[in-house]
Design an enzyme around this catalytic site. Structure first.
Site, PDB file in Angstrom:
ATOM      1  CE  LYS B 136      48.466  41.334  36.335  1.00 13.81           C
ATOM      2  NZ  LYS B 136      47.806  41.116  35.377  1.00 13.81           N
ATOM      3  CD  GLU B 220      51.877  31.288  39.555  1.00 12.68           C
ATOM      4  OE1 GLU B 220      52.418  32.636  39.667  1.00 12.68           O
ATOM      5  OE2 GLU B 220      51.104  31.055  38.691  1.00 12.68           O
ATOM      6  CG  ASN B 255      40.739  36.455  30.774  1.00 16.69           C
ATOM      7  OD1 ASN B 255      40.720  35.663  31.580  1.00 16.69           O
ATOM      8  ND2 ASN B 255      42.228  36.478  29.889  1.00 16.69           N
ATOM      9  CD  GLU B 295      39.150  41.440  39.583  1.00 16.21           C
ATOM     10  OE1 GLU B 295      38.208  41.961  38.930  1.00 16.21           O
ATOM     11  OE2 GLU B 295      40.172  40.734  39.070  1.00 16.21           O
ATOM     12  CD  GLU B 308      43.559  42.786  38.154  1.00 21.11           C
ATOM     13  OE1 GLU B 308      44.439  43.527  37.734  1.00 21.11           O
ATOM     14  OE2 GLU B 308      42.586  42.482  37.429  1.00 21.11           O
ATOM     15  CG  ASN B 310      39.712  45.631  39.593  1.00 17.67           C
ATOM     16  OD1 ASN B 310      40.945  45.706  38.940  1.00 17.67           O
ATOM     17  ND2 ASN B 310      38.915  44.716  39.362  1.00 17.67           N
ATOM     18  CG  PHE B 368      31.733  31.329  23.978  1.00 14.22           C
ATOM     19  CD1 PHE B 368      30.599  30.563  24.341  1.00 14.22           C
ATOM     20  CD2 PHE B 368      33.075  30.865  24.318  1.00 14.22           C
ATOM     21  CE1 PHE B 368      31.019  29.316  24.494  1.00 14.22           C
ATOM     22  CE2 PHE B 368      33.271  29.529  24.195  1.00 14.22           C
ATOM     23  CZ  PHE B 368      32.102  28.488  24.482  1.00 14.22           C
TER      24      PHE B 368
END
Lengths: 506, 687
Positions: B136, B220, B255, B295, B308, B310, B368
């Site tokens: 990260k 942030e 997510n 992303e 990030e 992938n 959900f």
């Protein structure tokens, strides 16, 4: 109800005590009065009491059971010494009249209806809600019972007889349902016992409730007296309507064929992988049955009793069939006393009423142990053997996996006149499993013969080579094959040697 | 259809450009993605090797591949993640390349390294890129250096409120303030001006000191109403890289993406190009080769920030394939073989619109979607609907087990514009037959017809915002309810009529009159509705709420899909079950409704039937037979889902799997492996 809608059905109902004909008045007036009184049965207050118990009156039950306008009630005017008449077939005890206790008049009405049913070939349906013999009438009422029992016996195998227990049914009254082909119960409001909790307490000093002694749960799961239980009166009657359509009207009719929308040549691809590769792993035989029969509809008989065997009715290309299957999910699908008796009675019903039998075999053998031997597994297991051997209806057998030992012979094998006996590629027809066999053959010796045994016997070839199975079939084609065979076998004619009757090991 | 689409859009250049390729490729994955890769391999003339766990021995990907090898038992750690076993298979089958799919070993640098050591080609980027993007902090640093927008922020000790305000102003409002040590959104405060920043500073620094004993604060940029939009990139080993447009993946729960589409309704071509160019810059910065995804979070003013990268093929890659005409798997294989890209950026089109729904075996009414498992007793993909692609790895009879992802398939529809693609999706969802497991079709269908979604007004908070009290299925309008009632009543009558048609030997034929009208009473939810049906030739005239509806259909009661026309409106409904007591469940507009159809007489008498308290036996598990406990797979406190195996009892040399009757937490376990139990013995209790 398809059959009853074309039949006229009669209601057996005793006229109310103490409401004897009002004297005087013109004839039409008296007719009207009597009709009104009869329609009320035991009177509004008793109807209300029946409703409070969560039960319907006989008249309401008839309304739900039969198609509208198909019921003609005869002899509303009959009073105590009454005789009642109709073309068929729904005998019914009205609890609002004297707790439905059986009087001589009452019994006579039932007998007349049953005689008529036997004569025309129409099924008998009894809706039982009765306190037992009408004590006030003494021996006359006992005679009444016996008259009914005799007719139950004479009708047995002639026309289907179904009992729906919708209230208490105690004492002598229980033997009529016991003699019929199927007994259904209503949960929480129906009881069947020879003697009630009070008598039990005084004789054996046991404390037991009505529900524990003879409720729907007891009889469908423990005693095996009843074949299905339903939630309430309405649920029971609607299910009875559905069940009725599986049956022929009498032993003179072939198995009924309904309009079918499910293609008879439908492939069932999932069956090719349904049997697990490890032979110790279970699967649900109901998955196989539901995927093969028309529209996945299966009316299971005794679903909560002896669950290691599955029996019930379904349709194949519209035609009613009786299905028997070992259930690997429960006790490995072995045969024991209860499952043998359950299977045997079902097979005999199907045979009596021209309903083809389809048998799915995955059986590791008879259950060993002292409990079983002391209980007479030999005698009881013989019943299932007897029933399959004696049956002359079309018999189609599919061995899905294990067919071991004597149980292989019993389960509608070729040797018992199976018409079409198939094996799936996963079938193992052998005297026993590889491990046990090797232990016996090489007693005490170290050996690696197990693999050899598996190779030789744990497959369908030995049986197929000898013609004991007619073909090894791809599981996905099973429905297609069975539907085709049933068409061919529809004209099957086979008879057993003449005899007064056979002597099944009861 | 999947193959057709891929062929149509992907064969351009095809084999001509690819003179030499791998002879044999191993797919280190299962399910739909393994099948997807095999399809392209077949097209390219590459032989395929599938790996599988023992429970997957009959899986579709195993049947599709030229060779299949079992690599271990069901748990993924022992099979699909078992590198030793997989390396062994590669050696044995002499596969020259490995496609890892997504998940499992797809972003495992150790796996890529071991393959390289054996001289086997990994279809993906090299180890360096996997490692860099997998970290990260490192990836963010790399992105910054490549001039990719990252979320501006500060992480450290803030002296006082004034300093906090200074930092906040530098970042630009709104900002998010929280204790660095606090996980997730805990103690998070949003500040829109200086005043709120001071307040946030006070609160967060207190909490940081008291709760965590760590003074550091994180300030942030707060991304308000963020969308999740990602850019597909494709790069070769010769320093070329392309961006293949974006995918909008904002509809998420926990997510996890649920509905994706390409392109996004939100991006203008300028933003698209800016994002694409940054994505390519990042790819070039890490010397990326193969297909990858960058992303971004995009805020309401179209500011975008790197999230990030992938380094693998994404689940939702088909929507990109649909609009660009590229076969991404084919391109990945070409690139891995060393070929340069055969397209220029200008060659990459946006043709039409594509939408993907992830069809899951899960119950959308619970958060959900909570996983459900079972056997697919009936399964039929809606491939008869035009422009539908279904990527799946299961078939009728397959088990959805607890071991793997409960995804049933990816349902993709394509159209010349978004409205067309969505209309086809609606039709495809209605025509999808999935029986035996609970599925999320109802949620998917509601999302794609929701006015906010249709307008493109979505964000990652879409589901919780639209369904604050949880998803409860389609809410019927009065008219829709009448349609449903009319359909249920007509089905009931059709069934009644059929049950009286006996072929061959007729029943005793003394019918008094032929019935042509029915007075019914239909229970739906809390309501009881009188419905009158009369037969009118081949159709039914149905009266509900004083309105007359004309219902026509072929009334084929065996087909899983039933096409019914109600006053001219065609509906595809599914009758999932029926029983003798009139109870039926019907899937209508995606949602399953439970109804009971009774005659008027039966309904009136129903009031006398006793109310019964449902007996709850689902929370206790008793041994159904005497036997030995072979294995217990749960311990107190574990969460189990309905149908999950709790323990295994061996009886008569047979293993019987005991399963949970409901989803819940394990309260107590009363047996252990090796125990002998009798029939009816209590094994496990759930809360």
């Amino acid at each position: 109800m398809a059959a009853l809608c074309v039949l006229r059905a009669a209601l057996c109902r005793a006229a109310p005590w103490g409401r004897r004909a009002a004297s005087g008045g013109s004839v039409p007036q008296r007719i009207e009065e009597k009709r009104r009184a009869a329609l009320l049965g035991g009177g509004q207050s008793r109807i209300d009491a029946q409703h409070r118990r969560g039960k319907l009156t006989a008249r309401e039950r008839i309304l739900l059971l039969l198609d509208p306008d198909s019921f003609d009630e005869y002899d509303m005017f009959v009073e105590h010494r009454c005789s009642d008449f109709g073309m068929d077939s729904s005998k019914n005890k009205d609890f609002t009249v004297f707790g439905g206790s059986l009087s001589g008049a009452h019994a006579q009405k039932i007998c007349k209806v049953m005689d008529q049913a036997a004569m025309v070939g129409a099924p008998v349906i009894g809706l039982n809600d009765s306190g037992g013999a009408r004590i006030q009438e003494g021996v006359e009422s006992l005679a009444g019972y016996a008259d009914i029992f005799l007719r139950n016996v004479l009708c047995s195998g002639l026309v289907p007889q179904i009992s729906l227990i919708m209230g208490p049914c105690a004492g002598g009254a229980v033997y009529s349902p016991a003699l019929t082909d199927f007994t259904f119960m209503v949960k929480d409001t129906s009881y069947l016992f020879i003697t009630g909790p009070d008598v039990v307490k005084s004789v054996t000093n046991e404390d037991v409730t009505q529900e524990q002694l003879g409720g729907a749960k007891t009889h469908t799961a423990v005693s095996g007296v009843a074949h299905r239980a339903f939630e309430n009166d309405i649920d029971a009657l609607l299910n009875l309507r559905e069940f009725f359509n599986y049956l022929p009207l009498s032993n003179r009719d072939p198995a009924p064929v309904c309009e079918c929308h499910d293609p008879s040549d439908r492939l069932v691809p999932e069956l090719d992988t349904i049997v697990p590769m490890e032979s110790t792993k279970a699967y649900d035989m109901l998955d196989i049955i539901r995927s093969i029969v028309d529209e996945r509809e299966f009316f299971e008989i005794m679903p909560s009793y002896a669950r290691n065997i599955v029996v019930g009715f379904a349709r194949m290309n519209g035609r009613t069939v009786g299905i028997v299957g070992n259930q690997p999910k429960v006790a490995s699908g072995c045969l024991d006393i209860n499952s043998s008796v359950k299977g045997a009675r079902f097979v005999r019903f199907c045979d009596a009423f021209n309903i083809p039998l389809i048998t799915f075999v995955d059986v590791p053998g008879f259950l060993p142990g002292t409990a079983q031997e002391y209980g007479g597994i030999i005698r009881h297991g013989a019943k299932l053997l007897f029933a399959f051997a004696e049956a002359t209806v079309p018999k189609i057998t599919v061995i899905t996996r294990k067919a071991y030992g004597g149980a292989y012979d019993v389960m509608s094998s070729k040797h018992l006149r199976g018409d079409a006996n198939y094996a799936w590629p996963t079938a193992e027809v052998a005297v026993m499993g590889a491990k046990g066999a090797v232990q016996i053959i090489f007693r005490g010796k170290e050996t690696d013969a197990e693999a050899e045994y598996v190779d030789k016997f744990a497959n369908p070839f030995p049986a197929a080579m000898r013609g004991f199975v007619d073909d090894i079939i791809q599981p996905s084609t099973t429905r297609m094959r069975i539907c085709h065979d049933l068409d061919v076998l529809a004209s099957k004619s086979q008879a057993n040697p003449w005899k007064k009757h056979a002597n099944i090991p009861l | 259809m999947a193959a057709v689409l891929v062929l149509r859009y992907g064969a351009r250049g095809g084999r001509r450009a690819l003179r030499e390729t791998f002879e044999k490729l191993l797919i280190a994955n299962r399910g739909e993605i393994a099948c997807r890769v095999i399809k392209t391999c077949k097209k390219m003339g590459i032989k395929t090797v599938a790996i599988h766990s023992d429970v997957d021995a009959n899986a579709v990907h195993v049947k599709m591949a030229d060779e299949a090898v079992c690599v271990g038992p069901a748990p993924t750690s022992k099979s699909y993640l078992n590198m030793d076993a997989i390396m062994e298979v590669i050696k044995k089958t002499r596969a020259q390349a490995v496609h890892p799919g997504y998940g499992f070993l797809s972003e495992n640098k150790e796996f890529a390294r071991r393959l390289a050591a054996e001289g086997v080609t990994f279809i993906g980027p090299d180890t360096h890129a996997i490692q860099a993007m997998g970290d990260k902090i490192e990836s963010k640093l790399l992105a910054k250096n490549a001039k990719v927008n990252t979320i501006p922020g500060f992480d450290g000790v803030v002296k006082d409120a004034d300093e906090a305000v200074r930092i906040a102003r530098e970042i630009g409002y709104p900002v998010m303030i929280k204790a660095s040590a606090g996980g997730g959104g805990k103690g998070m405060r949003i500040a829109w001006d200086d005043e709120e920043t001071r307040e946030g500073f006070r609160f967060s620094s207190q909490e940081a000191a008291s709760s965590f004993g760590d003074d550091r604060l994180l300030i942030e940029k707060f991304i308000d109403n963020p969308r999740h939009i990602e850019i597909q990139v494709l790069a070769d080993k010769h320093g070329n890289a392309l961006w293949l447009n974006e995918r909008e993946c904002s509809i998420q729960r926990r997510n996890q993406k649920v509905v994706e589409e390409a392109p996004s309704t939100f991006l203008d071509s300028e933003t698209r190009r800016a994002m694409g160019e940054q994505a390519v810059a990042l790819a070039k910065a890490v010397k990326y080769s193969s297909a990858g995804t960058v992303e971004f979070l995009v805020d309401s003013s179209k500011n975008f920030y790197f999230l990030e990268m992938n380094t693998r093929l994404q689940v939702e890659h088909p929507v990109t394939e649909c609009i660009t005409g590229l076969d991404l798997v084919q391109e990945m294989i070409r690139v891995a073989k060393g070929y340069p890209l055969r397209h220029k950026q200008a060659d990459i089109p946006i043709n039409g619109w594509a939408v993907e729904c992830r069809v899951y075996a899960e119950d959308p009414y619970k958060s959900f979607g909570l996983p459900s498992i079972g056997k697919l007793s009936q399964y039929q993909e809606p491939l008869h609907v035009p422009s539908v692609r279904v990527d799946s790895g299961i078939e009728q009879g397959s088990d959805i087990s607890i071991y793997y992802d409960p995804m049933i398939s990816k349902l993709i529809t394509y159209g010349s514009n978004r409205a067309e693609a969505l209309r086809r999706m609606e039709e495809a969802l209605d025509n999808y037959v999935i029986r035996g497991v609970t599925h999320n079709i109802s949620l998917l269908r509601e999302v794609i017809i929701h006015p906010r979604f249709v307008q493109g007004d979505i964000s990652t908070k879409f589901l919780p915002e639209v369904y604050p009290d949880g998803f409860k299925g389609h809410q019927l309008t009065d008219h829709e309810r009448r349609e449903l009632l009319a359909t249920a009543a007509s089905l009931y009558v059709a069934e009644q009529l059929r049950s009286q048609r006996f072929l061959g030997t007729p029943r005793i034929p003394i019918a008094k009159s032929k019935r042509s009208s029915w007075e019914l009473s239909v229970h739906l939810g809390d309501g009881i509705y009188p419905v009158a049906v009369s037969k009118d030739g081949s159709s039914f005239s149905v009266e509900v709420d004083g309105m007359k509806l004309n219902v026509t259909s072929e009334w084929n009661l065996a087909l899983p899909l039933l096409s019914v026309t109600i006053d001219g409106t065609q509906r595809t409904v599914q009758r999932l079950s029926r029983d003798a007591s009139g109870k039926t469940s019907i899937q209508f507009l995606g949602t399953v409704y439970k109804l009971q159809v009774l005659t008027k007489a039966a309904a009136e008498l129903s009031k006398y039937m006793p109310e019964k308290a449902a007996e709850d036996t689902s929370s206790i598990l008793r041994s159904p037979m005497p036997g030995a406990v072979v294995a217990v797979s749960v311990k107190p406190g574990d969460m189990v889902s309905e149908g999950q195996e709790i323990c295994v009892i061996e009886a008569m040399k047979m293993q019987n799997s005991m399963i949970a009757a409901k989803t819940g937490k394990v309260k107590a376990v009363h047996c252990k492996a090796g125990d002998t139990v009798g029939e009816g013995d209590l094994l496990v209790e759930l809360e």
